[in-house]
Design an enzyme around this catalytic site. Structure first.
Site, PDB file in Angstrom:
ATOM      1  N   ALA A  51      -9.600 -18.163  13.446  1.00 34.95           N
ATOM      2  CA  ALA A  51     -11.194 -18.476  13.098  1.00 34.95           C
ATOM      3  C   ALA A  51     -11.003 -20.222  13.189  1.00 34.95           C
ATOM      4  O   ALA A  51     -10.284 -20.883  12.704  1.00 34.95           O
ATOM      5  CB  ALA A  51     -12.102 -18.579  11.914  1.00 34.95           C
ATOM      6  N   GLY A  67     -11.824 -26.436   5.859  1.00 35.80           N
ATOM      7  CA  GLY A  67     -11.390 -24.831   6.451  1.00 35.80           C
ATOM      8  C   GLY A  67     -12.999 -23.950   6.689  1.00 35.80           C
ATOM      9  O   GLY A  67     -13.681 -24.338   6.860  1.00 35.80           O
ATOM     10  N   ASN A  68     -12.516 -22.754   6.635  1.00 40.79           N
ATOM     11  CA  ASN A  68     -13.653 -21.914   6.789  1.00 40.79           C
ATOM     12  C   ASN A  68     -13.196 -20.449   5.865  1.00 40.79           C
ATOM     13  O   ASN A  68     -11.973 -20.458   5.119  1.00 40.79           O
ATOM     14  CB  ASN A  68     -13.448 -20.660   8.197  1.00 40.79           C
ATOM     15  CG  ASN A  68     -12.659 -20.466   8.845  1.00 40.79           C
ATOM     16  OD1 ASN A  68     -11.962 -19.632   8.960  1.00 40.79           O
ATOM     17  ND2 ASN A  68     -11.538 -21.488   9.920  1.00 40.79           N
ATOM     18  N   ARG A  69     -13.885 -19.162   6.390  1.00 43.65           N
ATOM     19  CA  ARG A  69     -13.165 -17.769   5.314  1.00 43.65           C
ATOM     20  C   ARG A  69     -12.752 -17.021   5.715  1.00 43.65           C
ATOM     21  O   ARG A  69     -13.019 -16.148   5.187  1.00 43.65           O
ATOM     22  CB  ARG A  69     -14.866 -17.229   4.684  1.00 43.65           C
ATOM     23  CG  ARG A  69     -15.586 -18.715   3.621  1.00 43.65           C
ATOM     24  CD  ARG A  69     -17.130 -18.787   3.482  1.00 43.65           C
ATOM     25  NE  ARG A  69     -17.487 -17.155   3.207  1.00 43.65           N
ATOM     26  CZ  ARG A  69     -18.744 -16.508   2.887  1.00 43.65           C
ATOM     27  NH1 ARG A  69     -20.228 -16.972   3.733  1.00 43.65           N
ATOM     28  NH2 ARG A  69     -18.533 -16.022   2.530  1.00 43.65           N
ATOM     29  N   SER A  70     -12.236 -17.257   7.058  1.00 39.57           N
ATOM     30  CA  SER A  70     -11.464 -16.007   7.576  1.00 39.57           C
ATOM     31  C   SER A  70     -10.188 -15.578   7.343  1.00 39.57           C
ATOM     32  O   SER A  70      -9.540 -16.651   6.084  1.00 39.57           O
ATOM     33  CB  SER A  70     -10.263 -16.411   9.513  1.00 39.57           C
ATOM     34  OG  SER A  70      -9.826 -15.601   9.258  1.00 39.57           O
TER      35      SER A  70
END
Ligand code: CTP
Length: 407
Positions: free
Chosen positions: A274, A207-210
């Site tokens: 994102a 995943g990502n930090r958005s």
């Protein structure tokens, strides 16, 4: 805008509480006028609490303020939901026997009826004649939805969904020129938000930090500008605003599918999500276990499709008049600075506007305040927007409106 919400005496009155929320969340001031019969379904206290305004259905209350004259005159829009057979009849006949019908006779702005009743009542010649009369006077009477009615019957007569009534109301205000005249009034805007999650196995993902905060702020700003908003939400830390048509997705591939489907009917697309650039090549059907006698796993990644570029290509091939906005998160390095990379990205992707964030550890992701530079493909001076994500959203939405008018 000042909205009068007339509530008729039908069981669907309970759904109108949500319709009221949609109006107030979008910043409208709503005065609710329930009919006497409707208060048997939903009480006055509910309308007062949700609207923040005093509520009465009595012409003889607050006589000194001449309520029906004031409310009818001041309203930028009157919405009646559920419009029962009785209310349609009284309105068509021009009766003035309660606060709602007298207010309707004083109306100077657009009026919208959202009917709900049993199919037989809707199909009756008397109701059809009343609806025809009202429409001949320029009043909008929505078609009721088809489906399950109260009790066991089903057919035409269901109250249209609150989101549909709300969208019709916005369109009406926009076409009547009573909405704040923003370029986005009555337009459809698709916004993607949040971060995609690419599964590795049933319990793990990349995943990502958005946080989704910027996308949500954009959706709210577009709603406030009078647009119909489709929000395609990947993982977000914040809830979606009320009043959007929400599609939730998990992965880049799901987001691609939803965005391409929504693009067809959209005047603008804002790609704030994102989206993962890579996903695991293989999804393990069962949890990947650590095993002492086997080497640690190596995860192979494959590229995800570039959705933004695909949307641009599709726009070119269909000749659609549409504004497409991309986002870029850049750090800059020894080869180029942030703006250099951003300009190259704008060219490469072919979108109209590119909103550029400078990112790094502890910058932007999840933060409430931000600073962006917005590049325009037409080569106009870059615009810097700073402050809360709401401020940045207002700037982006304003530029989208300007780009739409320039098309
Ligand atoms: N985007 C997309 N499809 C992807 C990846 C990103 O549509 N598979 C969109 C994002 O929503 C955003 C913009 O493209 O609007 C960001 O572009 P991207 O190429 O992802 O930027 P970077 O990841 O920063 O690219 P690079 O690694 O080339 O700097």
């Amino acid at each position: 805008m000042s909205v009068v919400l007339g509530v008729g005496g039908g069981i669907a009155a309970y759904k109108v509480a949500y319709l009221l929320r949609l109006f107030t969340e979008a910043g409208h001031n709503v005065n609710v006028i329930p009919t006497e019969a409707s208060t048997r379904f939903v009480g006055v206290a509910t309308w007062e609490a949700l609207s923040g305004n005093p509520v009465t259905n009595n012409v003889f209350e607050g006589v000194e303020k001449v309520n029906h004259v004031r409310l009818g005159h001041e309203a930028d829009l009157i919405v009646v939901a559920p419009a029962t057979a009785d209310l349609l009849s009284r309105a068509a006949a021009g009766q003035a026997d309660d606060l709602l019908t007298t207010t309707l006779l004083m109306a100077r702005g657009p009026v919208l009826f959202a009917p709900a009743m049993h199919s037989e009542m809707w199909g009756h010649a008397a109701t059809a004649a009343n609806v025809a009369t009202l429409r001949s006077r320029g009043i909008t009477v929505l078609e009721p939805a088809v489906g399950r009615l109260t009790g066991v019957d089903s057919g035409p007569g269901r109250l249209p969904e609150p989101e549909q009534i709300f969208a019709a109301a916005l369109e009406l205000m926009a076409s009547a020129g009573t909405a704040e005249r923003t370029e986005l009034a009555g337009r459809t805007v698709t916004i993607t938000a949040g971060g995609t999650r690419e599964p590795l196995d049933p319990v793990r993902f990349l995943g990502n930090r958005s946080s989704g905060k910027q996308g949500v702020a954009l959706a709210t700003a577009a709603l406030q500008a009078g647009a119909r908003v489709r929000l395609i939400a990947a993982h977000m830390d914040v809830p979606a605003p009320e009043g959007v048509e929400l599609v939730t997705v998990e992965t880049a591939l799901e987001l691609r599918e939803a965005a391409l489907a929504a693009a067809a009917g959209s005047d603008a697309i804002i790609m704030a999500a994102a989206v993962a650039d890579f996903r695991p090549a293989r999804l393990s059907a069962s949890k990947i276990k650590k095993q002492d006698d086997v080497a640690d796993p190596v995860i192979t990644l494959v590229r995800t499709p570039d959705i933004l570029a695909e949307l641009v290509r599709e726009r070119e091939s269909t000749g659609r008049r549409q504004v497409i906005v991309g986002f870029a998160a850049e750090t800059g390095d020894e080869q180029s600075d942030v703006l250099g990379y951003a300009r190259a990205k704008l060219e490469r992707k072919g979108c109209d506007l590119l909103v550029v964030n400078q990112v790094g550890a502890n910058r932007i992701f999840g933060a409430d305040d931000t600073e962006v530079v917005i590049l325009d493909r037409r080569g106009t001076e870059p615009v810097t927007a700073e402050g809360s994500k709401t401020d940045v959203a207002a700037a982006v939405v304003g530029l989208v409106g300007a780009a739409l008018t320039a098309l």
